[in-house]
Design a protein around this motif. Structure first.
Motif, mmCIF file in Angstrom:
data_model
loop_
_atom_site.group_PDB
_atom_site.id
_atom_site.type_symbol
_atom_site.label_atom_id
_atom_site.label_comp_id
_atom_site.label_asym_id
_atom_site.label_seq_id
_atom_site.Cartn_x
_atom_site.Cartn_y
_atom_site.Cartn_z
ATOM 1 N N ALA A 170 1.207 -0.997 -0.236
ATOM 2 C CA ALA A 170 -0.380 0.231 0.394
ATOM 3 C C ALA A 170 0.642 1.139 -0.505
ATOM 4 O O ALA A 170 0.497 2.173 -0.999
ATOM 5 N N GLY A 171 1.896 0.881 0.675
ATOM 6 C CA GLY A 171 3.725 2.627 0.776
ATOM 7 C C GLY A 171 3.452 2.942 -0.089
ATOM 8 O O GLY A 171 3.248 3.601 -0.936
ATOM 9 N N VAL A 172 3.529 0.982 -1.193
ATOM 10 C CA VAL A 172 4.441 1.641 -2.754
ATOM 11 C C VAL A 172 3.274 2.488 -3.506
ATOM 12 O O VAL A 172 3.274 3.423 -5.112
ATOM 13 N N LEU A 173 2.195 2.200 -4.014
ATOM 14 C CA LEU A 173 0.802 2.483 -4.103
ATOM 15 C C LEU A 173 0.448 4.381 -4.152
ATOM 16 O O LEU A 173 0.803 5.153 -5.147
ATOM 17 N N ILE A 174 0.613 4.363 -2.842
ATOM 18 C CA ILE A 174 0.900 5.673 -2.303
ATOM 19 C C ILE A 174 1.143 6.730 -2.680
ATOM 20 O O ILE A 174 1.400 7.494 -2.720
ATOM 21 N N GLY A 175 3.367 6.563 -2.727
ATOM 22 C CA GLY A 175 3.813 6.658 -2.974
ATOM 23 C C GLY A 175 3.673 7.217 -4.898
ATOM 24 O O GLY A 175 4.173 8.261 -4.683
ATOM 25 N N ALA A 176 3.670 6.168 -5.855
ATOM 26 C CA ALA A 176 3.214 6.346 -6.153
ATOM 27 C C ALA A 176 2.847 7.094 -7.002
ATOM 28 O O ALA A 176 3.096 8.176 -8.043
ATOM 29 N N LEU A 177 1.027 7.299 -6.997
ATOM 30 C CA LEU A 177 0.352 8.672 -6.903
ATOM 31 C C LEU A 177 0.960 9.392 -6.388
ATOM 32 O O LEU A 177 0.884 11.061 -7.390
ATOM 33 N N VAL A 178 1.890 9.734 -5.509
ATOM 34 C CA VAL A 178 2.213 11.249 -5.462
ATOM 35 C C VAL A 178 3.213 12.010 -6.490
ATOM 36 O O VAL A 178 2.652 12.369 -6.754
ATOM 37 N N MET A 179 4.118 10.529 -6.589
ATOM 38 C CA MET A 179 5.273 11.348 -8.043
ATOM 39 C C MET A 179 4.089 11.516 -8.851
ATOM 40 O O MET A 179 4.967 12.619 -9.041
ATOM 41 N N MET A 180 2.989 10.748 -9.432
ATOM 42 C CA MET A 180 2.460 11.327 -10.011
ATOM 43 C C MET A 180 1.992 12.807 -10.335
ATOM 44 O O MET A 180 1.946 13.635 -11.718
ATOM 45 N N THR A 181 1.270 13.102 -9.016
ATOM 46 C CA THR A 181 0.616 14.262 -9.001
ATOM 47 C C THR A 181 1.275 15.278 -9.007
ATOM 48 O O THR A 181 1.511 16.495 -9.695
ATOM 49 N N ARG A 182 2.936 15.316 -8.530
ATOM 50 C CA ARG A 182 3.585 16.395 -8.246
ATOM 51 C C ARG A 182 4.327 16.012 -9.265
ATOM 52 O O ARG A 182 4.691 17.715 -9.799
ATOM 53 N N ARG A 183 4.314 15.531 -10.247
ATOM 54 C CA ARG A 183 5.319 15.541 -11.845
ATOM 55 C C ARG A 183 4.242 16.065 -12.654
ATOM 56 O O ARG A 183 4.920 17.163 -12.968
ATOM 57 N N ARG A 184 2.861 16.349 -12.628
ATOM 58 C CA ARG A 184 1.524 16.968 -13.464
ATOM 59 C C ARG A 184 2.340 18.241 -13.499
ATOM 60 O O ARG A 184 1.401 18.942 -13.868
ATOM 61 N N GLY A 185 2.025 18.284 -11.986
ATOM 62 C CA GLY A 185 1.889 19.814 -11.011
ATOM 63 C C GLY A 185 2.965 20.644 -11.974
ATOM 64 O O GLY A 185 3.914 22.245 -11.592
ATOM 65 N N THR A 186 4.325 20.151 -12.172
ATOM 66 C CA THR A 186 6.044 20.639 -12.585
ATOM 67 C C THR A 186 6.049 20.753 -13.589
ATOM 68 O O THR A 186 6.935 21.287 -14.549
ATOM 69 N N GLU A 187 5.338 19.926 -14.691
ATOM 70 C CA GLU A 187 5.403 19.962 -15.729
ATOM 71 C C GLU A 187 4.845 21.312 -16.529
ATOM 72 O O GLU A 187 3.812 22.113 -16.135
ATOM 73 N N PRO A 188 5.948 21.906 -17.518
ATOM 74 C CA PRO A 188 5.700 23.132 -18.383
ATOM 75 C C PRO A 188 4.587 22.883 -18.848
ATOM 76 O O PRO A 188 3.874 22.182 -19.333
ATOM 77 N N VAL A 189 3.405 24.506 -18.858
ATOM 78 C CA VAL A 189 2.642 24.531 -19.527
ATOM 79 C C VAL A 189 2.654 24.849 -20.848
ATOM 80 O O VAL A 189 3.676 25.618 -21.607
ATOM 81 N N PRO A 190 2.323 23.479 -22.070
ATOM 82 C CA PRO A 190 2.470 24.207 -23.870
ATOM 83 C C PRO A 190 2.230 25.691 -24.426
ATOM 84 O O PRO A 190 1.022 26.271 -22.982
ATOM 85 N N ASP A 191 3.058 26.347 -25.265
ATOM 86 C CA ASP A 191 2.058 27.033 -25.902
ATOM 87 C C ASP A 191 0.621 26.597 -26.336
ATOM 88 O O ASP A 191 0.586 25.866 -26.628
ATOM 89 N N ALA A 192 0.113 28.633 -26.692
ATOM 90 C CA ALA A 192 -1.021 28.015 -26.755
ATOM 91 C C ALA A 192 -0.907 27.500 -28.193
ATOM 92 O O ALA A 192 -0.372 27.984 -29.345
ATOM 93 N N VAL A 193 -1.855 26.890 -28.722
ATOM 94 C CA VAL A 193 -1.569 26.214 -30.066
ATOM 95 C C VAL A 193 -3.036 26.617 -30.646
ATOM 96 O O VAL A 193 -4.320 26.296 -30.042
ATOM 97 N N ALA A 194 -3.537 27.216 -32.066
ATOM 98 C CA ALA A 194 -4.720 27.330 -32.310
ATOM 99 C C ALA A 194 -5.254 25.745 -32.872
ATOM 100 O O ALA A 194 -4.632 24.944 -32.884
ATOM 101 N N PRO A 195 -6.507 26.302 -32.339
ATOM 102 C CA PRO A 195 -7.227 25.126 -32.470
ATOM 103 C C PRO A 195 -7.608 24.578 -33.830
ATOM 104 O O PRO A 195 -7.220 24.901 -35.082
#
Length: 281
Positions: A170-195
């Motif tokens: 259960a600790g491995v699972l919770i730690g992996a989820l926390v890592m995924m959440t932190r990685r998504r929060g630190t990813e740069p926002v891509p430039d605006a792309v035309a639709p």
């Protein structure tokens, strides 16, 4: 800073949620194993015997049926009075299992103490034998107690090793989820792309009133070089383009003489016809 130390620090910054969650999960599992109430299990066995030899398949089928009846109210009613539990409590403490290739029924009883588990399993086994043998003439089989329950020497739950392993997982699972959440929060926002579907603005077509003069001018420009013949090349009227004035004068005189000769010949032809007509008379 040396390269190995830098790599260790990078891994620690990336994997610290897992490194922290796994020990905490294992500690939680060990704590549950310590504080949880122990539960013991005891097994009692009953066998189905056919009245006529050679009907083993029939005995197996009846064993499957009676195994399902081990937890029914008509069987648990008599056993509840013997064990001191209510019928609902005994239903949660006892269950029966069967084998697909042997006419045997296993009655498993659980309890907070070894003696309670043994008493519950044996009471339900005896009640099931008595219930089934009341109709042995119709079924052609009878139930016989095979082995009484024995007192267990250790509890079945909780298991310290199993609980620690479950907590670590259960600790491995919770730690992996926390890592995924932190990685998504630190990813740069891509430039605006035309639709999709948008592009450069289309050019506005010219009106037909403007296209007609332009096409006429292009056609005239293409035909102009073709109408002008190069010097010395004969043209449609038989003259030669690009001649000098003297050559043009000589050509005009020759054309005039040729025309006069053609006229003189045309005038002489009627006169000859008239003379021929007079001599005939």
């Amino acid at each position: 800073m040396s390269e190995p130390r830098r790599s260790v620090r990078s891994l620690a910054r990336r994997w610290w949620p897992v490194v922290l969650a796994v020990p905490l999960g294992a500690a939680a599992g060990a704590g549950y194993a310590v504080v949880a109430h122990p539960s013991y299990a005891a097994n009692s066995y009953v066998i189905v015997v056919p009245e006529n030899q050679g009907e083993a398949a029939t005995a197996i089928n009846f064993a499957q049926a009676y195994g399902r009846l081990a937890g029914q109210p008509q069987v648990l009613a008599a056993a509840a009075a013997e064990t001191g539990h209510s019928r609902a409590e005994l239903e949660a403490l006892v269950h029966g299992t069967t084998s697909p290739d042997a006419p045997m029924i296993e009655i498993t009883g659980t309890g907070a103490r070894p003696q309670e588990a043994v008493r519950a399993a044996d009471a339900v086994a005896r009640s099931l034998v008595a219930f089934a043998n009341t109709s042995n003439k119709e079924t052609g089989v009878r139930l016989v107690p095979l082995a009484a329950a024995a007192e267990p020497d250790k509890p079945t739950t909780p298991s310290a090793q199993l609980d620690v392993a479950v907590g670590g997982a259960a600790g491995v699972l919770i730690g992996a989820l926390v890592m995924m959440t932190r990685r998504r929060g630190t990813e740069p926002v891509p430039d605006a792309v035309a639709p999709p579907g948008t592009g450069p603005a289309p050019t506005t077509p010219r009106p037909r009133t403007e296209e007609a003069p332009a096409r006429a001018a292009e056609a005239a420009a293409e035909q102009a070089p073709a109408e002008q013949s190069p010097p010395g090349q004969p043209v449609a009227d038989g003259t030669s383009a690009g001649k000098t004035p003297a050559e043009k004068t000589a050509a005009g005189k020759a054309s005039a003489e040729k025309t006069g000769a053609e006229k003189t010949g045309a005038e002489k032809a009627p006169a000859k016809e008239k003379s021929a007509a007079g001599s005939g008379r």
